[in-house]
Design a protein around this motif. Structure first.
Motif, short mmCIF file in Angstrom:
data_model
loop_
_atom_site.label_atom_id
_atom_site.label_comp_id
_atom_site.label_asym_id
_atom_site.label_seq_id
_atom_site.Cartn_x
_atom_site.Cartn_y
_atom_site.Cartn_z
N SER A 292 0.83 -1.22 0.00
CA SER A 292 0.00 0.00 0.00
C SER A 292 0.86 1.26 0.00
O SER A 292 0.61 2.20 -0.77
N SER A 293 1.88 1.31 0.86
CA SER A 293 2.73 2.50 0.91
C SER A 293 3.56 2.64 -0.37
O SER A 293 3.81 3.75 -0.84
N TRP A 294 3.95 1.50 -0.93
CA TRP A 294 4.68 1.53 -2.20
C TRP A 294 3.80 2.11 -3.30
O TRP A 294 4.22 3.01 -4.05
N GLN A 295 2.57 1.63 -3.40
CA GLN A 295 1.65 2.11 -4.43
C GLN A 295 1.34 3.59 -4.24
O GLN A 295 1.29 4.36 -5.21
N GLU A 296 1.16 4.00 -3.01
CA GLU A 296 0.89 5.41 -2.73
C GLU A 296 2.06 6.30 -3.16
O GLU A 296 1.86 7.37 -3.73
N GLY A 297 3.27 5.83 -2.89
CA GLY A 297 4.45 6.60 -3.30
C GLY A 297 4.54 6.76 -4.80
O GLY A 297 4.86 7.84 -5.31
N LEU A 298 4.24 5.70 -5.55
CA LEU A 298 4.28 5.78 -7.00
C LEU A 298 3.16 6.65 -7.55
O LEU A 298 3.36 7.43 -8.49
N GLU A 299 1.97 6.55 -6.98
CA GLU A 299 0.85 7.37 -7.44
C GLU A 299 1.14 8.85 -7.22
O GLU A 299 0.84 9.68 -8.08
N THR A 300 1.70 9.18 -6.08
CA THR A 300 1.94 10.58 -5.73
C THR A 300 3.10 11.17 -6.52
O THR A 300 3.02 12.32 -6.98
N ASN A 301 4.16 10.41 -6.71
CA ASN A 301 5.38 10.97 -7.26
C ASN A 301 5.69 10.57 -8.70
O ASN A 301 6.70 11.02 -9.25
N LEU A 302 4.83 9.75 -9.32
CA LEU A 302 5.05 9.38 -10.72
C LEU A 302 3.75 9.40 -11.52
O LEU A 302 3.63 10.12 -12.50
#
Length: 253
Positions: A107-117
């Motif tokens: 979940s945190s990985w996906q959130e990081g990619l959604e926000t920053n890429l």
């Protein structure tokens, strides 16, 4: 006074942060009409618009969650309706959550990619049809030197920023024939006020950072803004697909 960006309209995301607000002010000073995108930072956005319009510059504030495709579409539509076709996109918004590798979750990985890429992809995809129709455009993404240098507790952030450099190169290939350039600016260690609330010992941190650099001073938001303003100008029309590290020589090569 006429400026190098007179007649152009810029959309800047993450516009109320330390780097974002410096970019907004520089582009407006250079003559661009600026749509400032923020996410819940109403007072800072209102104050910045008031300061710019007081001096005769053109700026509006718009709110959007850039992870939401519908919100991104509405943001671009509102900017176009109120200021005219957007031909300069500064895709700056992002987040910097520090999560140790052992505590990273899907979940945190996906959130990081959604926000920053992914948010950068959504913005570029929504805004570039207008640029190609006008046969002129500048896409400037804001990455990070950390994508090259690496750092603990930032695996999703680093991966996203490395991906953002790849997306920028892809956009350069896709859109160059249509008169649109795409470049990434990768800041190094930039001194912003928010640092004081998250760094336990700013003095020691600054000393460690200066030891990494060739230039013995901290970066300033204005250093990033000046680079963005150049890439947005006519003079940078033969530069595309590049990542410019503005880091005082932290990462060489």
């Amino acid at each position: 006074m006429p400026g190098p960006l007179n007649g152009h309209t810029a959309l800047v995301t993450g516009a109320t942060g330390g780097i974002g607000s410096a970019i907004v002010q520089r582009l407006a000073a250079d003559g661009a009409a600026v749509a400032m995108a923020h996410f819940g930072d109403h007072q800072a956005a209102t104050d910045l618009v008031a300061n710019l319009t007081h001096t005769g510059q053109t700026a509006i504030a718009l709110e959007a969650d850039l992870r939401d495709p519908r919100a991104v579409h509405t943001l671009c539509q509102q900017a176009h309706e109120r200021l005219g076709p957007v031909d300069v996109l500064v895709s700056n918004a992002g987040a910097y959550p520090r999560i140790p590798w052992t505590e990273t979750t899907p979940s945190s990985w996906q959130e990081g990619l959604e926000t920053n890429l992914t948010s950068h992809y959504l913005l570029a995809h929504a805004i570039t049809p207008g640029m190609t129709a006008g046969r002129w455009g500048r896409i400037i993404t804001i990455g990070s030197v950390i994508a090259a240098a690496g750092r603990h507790d930032l695996s999703a952030y680093i991966s996203a920023k490395a991906g953002l450099e790849g997306l920028t190169r892809a956009l350069a290939r896709e859109l160059g024939a249509e008169g649109v350039t795409a470049n990434c600016v990768a800041p190094g260690s930039i001194r912003v006020p928010a640092e004081d609330s998250v760094v336990p010992d700013p003095v020691a941190m600054t000393a460690r950072q200066l030891a990494r650099q060739c230039v013995p001073r901290r970066g300033r938001p204005e250093d990033i803004a000046a680079t963005v303003a150049f890439l947005a100008s006519e003079e940078a029309g033969f530069i595309t697909g590049q990542t410019l590290r503005v880091d005082g020589g932290w990462v060489l090569g």
